[in-house]
Scaffold this motif. Sequence first.
Motif, PDB file in Angstrom:
ATOM      1  N   MET A 206      27.195  71.819  67.745  1.00 38.96           N
ATOM      2  CA  MET A 206      28.383  71.286  67.068  1.00 38.96           C
ATOM      3  C   MET A 206      28.542  69.772  67.072  1.00 38.96           C
ATOM      4  N   SER A 207      27.508  69.017  67.398  1.00 40.95           N
ATOM      5  CA  SER A 207      27.669  67.555  67.324  1.00 40.95           C
ATOM      6  C   SER A 207      28.023  67.143  65.903  1.00 40.95           C
ATOM      7  N   CYS A 208      27.425  67.815  64.902  1.00 40.43           N
ATOM      8  CA  CYS A 208      27.708  67.478  63.502  1.00 40.43           C
ATOM      9  C   CYS A 208      29.191  67.681  63.203  1.00 40.43           C
ATOM     10  N   THR A 209      29.717  68.801  63.671  1.00 41.27           N
ATOM     11  CA  THR A 209      31.119  69.141  63.401  1.00 41.27           C
ATOM     12  C   THR A 209      32.061  68.180  64.136  1.00 41.27           C
ATOM     13  N   GLU A 210      31.707  67.837  65.366  1.00 43.21           N
ATOM     14  CA  GLU A 210      32.556  66.902  66.119  1.00 43.21           C
ATOM     15  C   GLU A 210      32.595  65.527  65.473  1.00 43.21           C
ATOM     16  N   ARG A 211      31.482  65.102  64.858  1.00 45.37           N
ATOM     17  CA  ARG A 211      31.409  63.724  64.377  1.00 45.37           C
ATOM     18  C   ARG A 211      31.767  63.582  62.895  1.00 45.37           C
ATOM     19  N   CYS A 212      31.741  64.655  62.123  1.00 46.08           N
ATOM     20  CA  CYS A 212      31.954  64.524  60.669  1.00 46.08           C
ATOM     21  C   CYS A 212      33.292  63.853  60.364  1.00 46.08           C
ATOM     22  N   PRO A 213      33.278  62.711  59.674  1.00 48.33           N
ATOM     23  CA  PRO A 213      34.537  62.013  59.403  1.00 48.33           C
ATOM     24  C   PRO A 213      35.442  62.756  58.428  1.00 48.33           C
ATOM     25  N   LYS A 214      34.888  63.698  57.654  1.00 52.38           N
ATOM     26  CA  LYS A 214      35.699  64.468  56.709  1.00 52.38           C
ATOM     27  C   LYS A 214      36.175  65.788  57.311  1.00 52.38           C
ATOM     28  N   ARG A 215      35.951  65.945  58.600  1.00 56.49           N
ATOM     29  CA  ARG A 215      36.367  67.163  59.331  1.00 56.49           C
ATOM     30  C   ARG A 215      35.796  68.441  58.727  1.00 56.49           C
ATOM     31  N   ILE A 216      34.586  68.328  58.254  1.00 57.11           N
ATOM     32  CA  ILE A 216      33.873  69.512  57.770  1.00 57.11           C
ATOM     33  C   ILE A 216      33.169  70.144  58.969  1.00 57.11           C
ATOM     34  N   SER A 217      32.944  71.444  58.916  1.00 55.67           N
ATOM     35  CA  SER A 217      32.201  72.098  59.992  1.00 55.67           C
ATOM     36  C   SER A 217      30.868  72.628  59.460  1.00 55.67           C
TER      37      SER A 217
END
Length: 238
Positions: A206-217
């Motif tokens: 989930m690093s991608c989900t934690e960092r996405c500035p558009k709050r996408i998962s």
Amino acid sequence: MNRLEVQVWRGGAEGAFQRFEVPRRESQTVLDVVTYIQRMLDPTLAYRFACRVGMCGSCAMTVNGKARWTCRTHVDSVVQESKEITIAPLRNLPVIRDLVSDMREFFDKWSRARGYFEGDRTRRDDFAPISCEDKNRKEIDAAIECIGCAVCYASCDVVSWNPDYLGPAALNRAWTLTRDQRDRKRIERLRAVAGDAGCHSCHSHMSCTERCPKRISPTAGIAALKREASLAALKKSL
Ligand code: SF4
Ligand code: SF4
Ligand code: FES
């Protein structure tokens, strides 16, 4: 005057950090800091931006060790007690120069994941309306807001370990298309993302989900892709 110490990456992959001093300003963003350096201290500094309002996705950099969109990241949010800030290009992508990463691999992977719409209507046909209440549409409403900034890609350890891995953004895009009832290449797309470098390689950290500035998962989309690809394989459609 209140000043900020800034370490900025200079050169290519074999470059080094260079120190600058920048005046602190109210509501200052990290992109403001980089722009100040380029305009006032060193016009040879290379960096990329376009919209300044969180729409284009071109200003992402590594700030104090984390990938972020710099036009919407306030200095106050990354600098606490220390007055120092470190700015480098995005991880997991080749460096062209200074803060500019080469985005070709990132977008080539969107293409490899068939992250493009493939319908069967022509411009002479009517629109194909999809109701706001449509279940599939609701499921992907947030995910289609991706701005292609590559923050998720730079934050993904699996991309670091396996440079062939398609990565969170390309897989997120492929997933949104599998939910689009107007698209005609669902099975071909599942085939494109089901290989060794595709969705099954995701470790769901989930690093991608934690960092996405558009709050996408992207993690959730990839989990859905894993289920769909496995089901299609069981039905021998892949
Ligand atoms: S959840 Fe998957 S795609 Fe996202 S950062 Fe982790 S390994 Fe990468
Ligand atoms: S999923 Fe989020 S972090 Fe990744 S490219 Fe799209 S907007 Fe950027
Ligand atoms: S400059 Fe466009 S998103 Fe930051």
